[in-house]
Scaffold this motif. Structure first.
Motif, mmCIF file in Angstrom:
data_model
loop_
_atom_site.group_PDB
_atom_site.id
_atom_site.type_symbol
_atom_site.label_atom_id
_atom_site.label_comp_id
_atom_site.label_asym_id
_atom_site.label_seq_id
_atom_site.Cartn_x
_atom_site.Cartn_y
_atom_site.Cartn_z
ATOM 1 N N GLY A 1 0.821 -1.207 0.000
ATOM 2 C CA GLY A 1 0.000 0.000 0.000
ATOM 3 C C GLY A 1 0.855 1.258 0.000
ATOM 4 O O GLY A 1 0.553 2.224 -0.710
ATOM 5 N N ALA A 2 1.907 1.258 0.791
ATOM 6 C CA ALA A 2 2.798 2.417 0.837
ATOM 7 C C ALA A 2 3.464 2.649 -0.516
ATOM 8 O O ALA A 2 3.619 3.795 -0.964
ATOM 9 N N GLN A 3 3.842 1.568 -1.184
ATOM 10 C CA GLN A 3 4.423 1.704 -2.517
ATOM 11 C C GLN A 3 3.404 2.278 -3.493
ATOM 12 O O GLN A 3 3.731 3.152 -4.307
ATOM 13 N N LEU A 4 2.154 1.808 -3.425
ATOM 14 C CA LEU A 4 1.103 2.352 -4.292
ATOM 15 C C LEU A 4 0.895 3.845 -4.053
ATOM 16 O O LEU A 4 0.594 4.595 -4.988
ATOM 17 N N LEU A 5 1.051 4.263 -2.816
ATOM 18 C CA LEU A 5 0.852 5.661 -2.464
ATOM 19 C C LEU A 5 2.066 6.532 -2.792
ATOM 20 O O LEU A 5 2.013 7.746 -2.611
ATOM 21 N N GLY A 6 3.136 5.916 -3.261
ATOM 22 C CA GLY A 6 4.276 6.680 -3.743
ATOM 23 C C GLY A 6 5.424 6.844 -2.784
ATOM 24 O O GLY A 6 6.285 7.719 -2.982
ATOM 25 N N ALA A 7 5.499 6.033 -1.743
ATOM 26 C CA ALA A 7 6.591 6.166 -0.776
ATOM 27 C C ALA A 7 7.948 6.042 -1.462
ATOM 28 O O ALA A 7 8.134 5.246 -2.386
ATOM 29 N N ALA A 8 8.895 6.854 -0.988
ATOM 30 C CA ALA A 8 10.255 6.768 -1.527
ATOM 31 C C ALA A 8 11.001 5.564 -0.978
ATOM 32 O O ALA A 8 11.728 4.876 -1.708
ATOM 33 N N VAL A 9 10.836 5.322 0.326
ATOM 34 C CA VAL A 9 11.495 4.189 0.977
ATOM 35 C C VAL A 9 10.509 3.551 1.938
ATOM 36 O O VAL A 9 9.896 4.245 2.759
ATOM 37 N N VAL A 10 10.363 2.229 1.845
ATOM 38 C CA VAL A 10 9.534 1.469 2.779
ATOM 39 C C VAL A 10 10.458 0.543 3.555
ATOM 40 O O VAL A 10 11.114 -0.326 2.971
ATOM 41 N N VAL A 11 10.512 0.740 4.866
ATOM 42 C CA VAL A 11 11.338 -0.084 5.745
ATOM 43 C C VAL A 11 10.412 -0.964 6.568
ATOM 44 O O VAL A 11 9.466 -0.475 7.187
ATOM 45 N N VAL A 12 10.675 -2.266 6.570
ATOM 46 C CA VAL A 12 9.844 -3.219 7.301
ATOM 47 C C VAL A 12 10.688 -3.875 8.385
ATOM 48 O O VAL A 12 11.802 -4.343 8.113
ATOM 49 N N GLY A 13 10.160 -3.900 9.610
ATOM 50 C CA GLY A 13 10.870 -4.510 10.726
ATOM 51 C C GLY A 13 10.181 -5.766 11.224
ATOM 52 O O GLY A 13 8.959 -5.834 11.264
ATOM 53 N N ASP A 14 10.968 -6.763 11.594
ATOM 54 C CA ASP A 14 10.420 -8.016 12.117
ATOM 55 C C ASP A 14 11.541 -8.767 12.821
ATOM 56 O O ASP A 14 12.718 -8.394 12.747
ATOM 57 N N LEU A 15 11.137 -9.852 13.494
ATOM 58 C CA LEU A 15 12.078 -10.723 14.190
ATOM 59 C C LEU A 15 12.483 -11.933 13.348
ATOM 60 O O LEU A 15 13.459 -12.613 13.673
ATOM 61 N N ASP A 16 11.716 -12.223 12.299
ATOM 62 C CA ASP A 16 11.859 -13.474 11.551
ATOM 63 C C ASP A 16 12.488 -13.201 10.192
ATOM 64 O O ASP A 16 11.908 -12.484 9.363
#
Length: 406
Positions: A214-229
Motif C-alpha cells: 500500500g505504501a508503494q502504491l501511495l508513492g513512498a520513496a522508501v519502505v522499511v519493514v521490521g520483524d524478528l523473523d
C-alpha cells in the motif's frame, strides 16, 4: 440442500474441520452468537459458495487462546464467494456473481455506515459497534472458512467482480480484498504516506506486507519493514522493501544506517498486542513495544496507522493490565511530537473497489507480495500450525477446488 463443513476453534492450539449447519435466512444460536441476535430475520442476505477464505493473523490470536473465543466457533472473516441464493429483500446482487466479502459486517443504514465508517456499524452487534464473521465478541455471525456462508445486507456488503473468468484468473490477488489488502493500505494511508515519504512498518506478517504494498502504491520513496523473523524479512525484500531485524536492537539505529537519520515520516503498527521486545528482549512479550517505538521514530507532526489488533480481553496477557488491554504507553512522547493515531477495524468498503481495479488492471501483485499459498479446507489445521510457526506465507483455503493452478 448441500452439506456444509467449517473450520472450528477447539481450544488453545486446536482447530478442526467439522460438519456445520447450512446457512439459512435466520441467525441461529451457536458458539459465540449474542443472544440478542438469535432468531434475527435476514431477508436482505445472500448465501455464498465459498471460493476462497484466508487464514488471518487475527484468527491466529484466537487459536492461540489469546482471546475469550468460545470453543466451537466457526472461524474465517476473509471471504470470497459465488452467490448461490438470495433472500427476498436482495435487489441487485445476482446468483452466479463472484464477490468479495468485506470482513466488516455493516448494515448500510446507520449513521456510521452512512459516513463510511463501516468498521463500527451500530446495528449488527448488540455488544459494541462493529462486527465481523467468525470472530469473538462480534455478534456471532458464522465464519466463512467453510463450504457455504451467509452474508447479511448483501446489496450493501458484497463487491461483485465485473467478469467471472477474469476473477477466477486473478483470484489469488482478489481474495486479499476481503481484509488484508485494504487493512494494510488503510494503515499506510492513515499514517499519511505520500509520494516521497519514508515509512517504517512494524511487522512483516501478511498485513505488514500488505501495508508495504500500500505504501508503494501511495508513492513512498522508501519502505522499511521490521520483524524478528528472517523468513518474513526476506519476503519483504522480495518486492523492494528495506528491512531491519529488531532482534538485533533498536530499529531507530538501523533506520539511521539506512536513511541517514533516525526517523521516518510515517509509521505503521502491523503487529498488535502480542508484540515482543527489541534486541535482547525480543524473546519476551512486551505489548507496548511497537507503539512506543513508533512514537519515538516517527517525525514530529507525523502519524501512526495502527491496523495491528488490540483487544480488551486477553487471558494470556503478561500482567493484569495487559489482560484488559491496558498498556504502558509513552503517550507524552506522542503528545510532545503532535503525532496523530488511527486505530480500529479498517473500513474495507472505503478502499476495496479501488484496490480491485488496481488488481484487475495489473497495477499490483498483492498475492505474490504476501506469498499466497492455496490449500484445501481439510488442510486448514496444517495451515494454522505452519502459519503459527512464522512461515512467510498467506494461506488461502479453497473448499471447492475452484482456484486455477498457478
Amino acid at each position: 440442500m448441500a452439506g456444509n463443513r467449517g473450520v472450528t476453534y477447539q481450544g488453545p492450539g486446536k482447530v478442526s474441520v467439522d460438519e456445520i449447519p447450512y446457512p439459512t435466512f435466520e441467525l441461529q444460536d451457536g458458539p459465540g452468537v449474542n443472544p440478542a441476535n438469535v432468531g434475527r430475520q435476514l431477508p436482505h442476505a445472500a448465501i455464498l459458495k465459498v471460493v476462497t477464505s484466508n487464514i488471518c493473523g487475527s484468527d491466529q490470536h484466537m487459536v492461540r487462546g489469546r482471546t475469550t473465543a468460545p470453543e466451537g466457533l466457526v472461524l474465517g472473516h476473509e471471504i470470497t464467494g459465488e452467490v448461490v441464493e438470495t433472500g427476498p429483500g436482495v435487489e441487485f446482487v445476482q446468483k452466479g456473481q463472484i464477490c468479495s466479502v468485506p470482513f466488516n459486517i455493516a448494515c448500510g443504514r446507520c449513521r456510521n455506515c452512512k459516513e463510511g465508517k463501516t468498521g463500527i456499524c451500530l446495528n449488527v452487534n448488540p455488544d459494541r459497534p462493529g462486527s465481523a464473521y467468525g470472530y469473538v465478541d462480534m455478534g456471532g455471525w458464522v465464519g466463512g472458512q467453510a463450504d457455504y456462508v451467509l452474508v447479511p445486507y448483501a446489496d450493501w456488503n458484497l463487491l461483485p467482480f465485473p467478469d467471472r473468468d477474469q476473477a477466477l484468473e486473478k483470484i489469488r490477488d482478489l481474495t486479499m480484498l476481503s481484509d488484508i489488502f485494504p487493512t494494510g493500505f488503510h494503515g499506510a494511508y492513515t499514517a499519511g504516506v505520500k509520494p516521497g515519504s519514508t515509512v517504517y512498518i512494524a511487522g512483516a506478517g501478511p498485513v505488514g506486507l500488505a501495508a508495504a504494498v500500500g505504501a508503494q502504491l501511495l508513492g513512498a520513496a522508501v519502505v522499511v519493514v521490521g520483524d524478528l523473523d528472517e523468513r518474513r524479512l526476506a519476503q519483504a525484500r522480495s518486492f523492494g522493501c528495506e528491512t531491519v531485524d529488531v532482534s538485533k536492537g533498536d530499529p531507530k539505529d538501523q533506520i539511521e544506517q539506512l536513511l541517514g537519520v533516525p526517523e521516518v515520516d510515517c509509521g505503521v503498527d502491523a503487529v498488535g498486542f502480542e508484540a515482543r521486545g527489541h534486541g535482547e528482549g525480543s524473546k519476551q512479550e512486551a505489548p507496548a513495544t511497537v507503539l512506543n517505538s513508533l512514537m519515538e521514530i516517527t517525525a514530529a507532526g507525523g502519524a501512526l496507522g495502527i491496523p495491528g489488533l488490540y483487544v480488551t480481553g486477553d487471558p494470556g496477557g503478561i500482567d493484569e493490565a495487559a489482560k484488559k488491554g491496558a498498556l504502558s504507553l509513552s503517550l507524552g512522547t506522542g503528545w510532545a511530537k503532535s503525532l496523530s493515531f488511527t486505530t480500529g477495524q479498517c473500513p474495507v468498503m472505503r478502499y476495496n473497489r479501488q484496490l480491485m481495479m488496481a488488481i484487475l488492471h495489473d497495477k499490483v501483485q498483492i498475492a505474490k507480495a504476501v506469498n499466497a499459498t492455496v490449500i484445501g479446507l481439510d488442510d486448514a489445521p496444517r495451515g494454522y500450525a505452519e502459519f503459527d510457526s512464522g512461515v512467510a506465507q498467506k494461506f488461502v483455503l479453497d473448499p471447492h477446488g475452484m482456484v486455477p493452478a498457478a
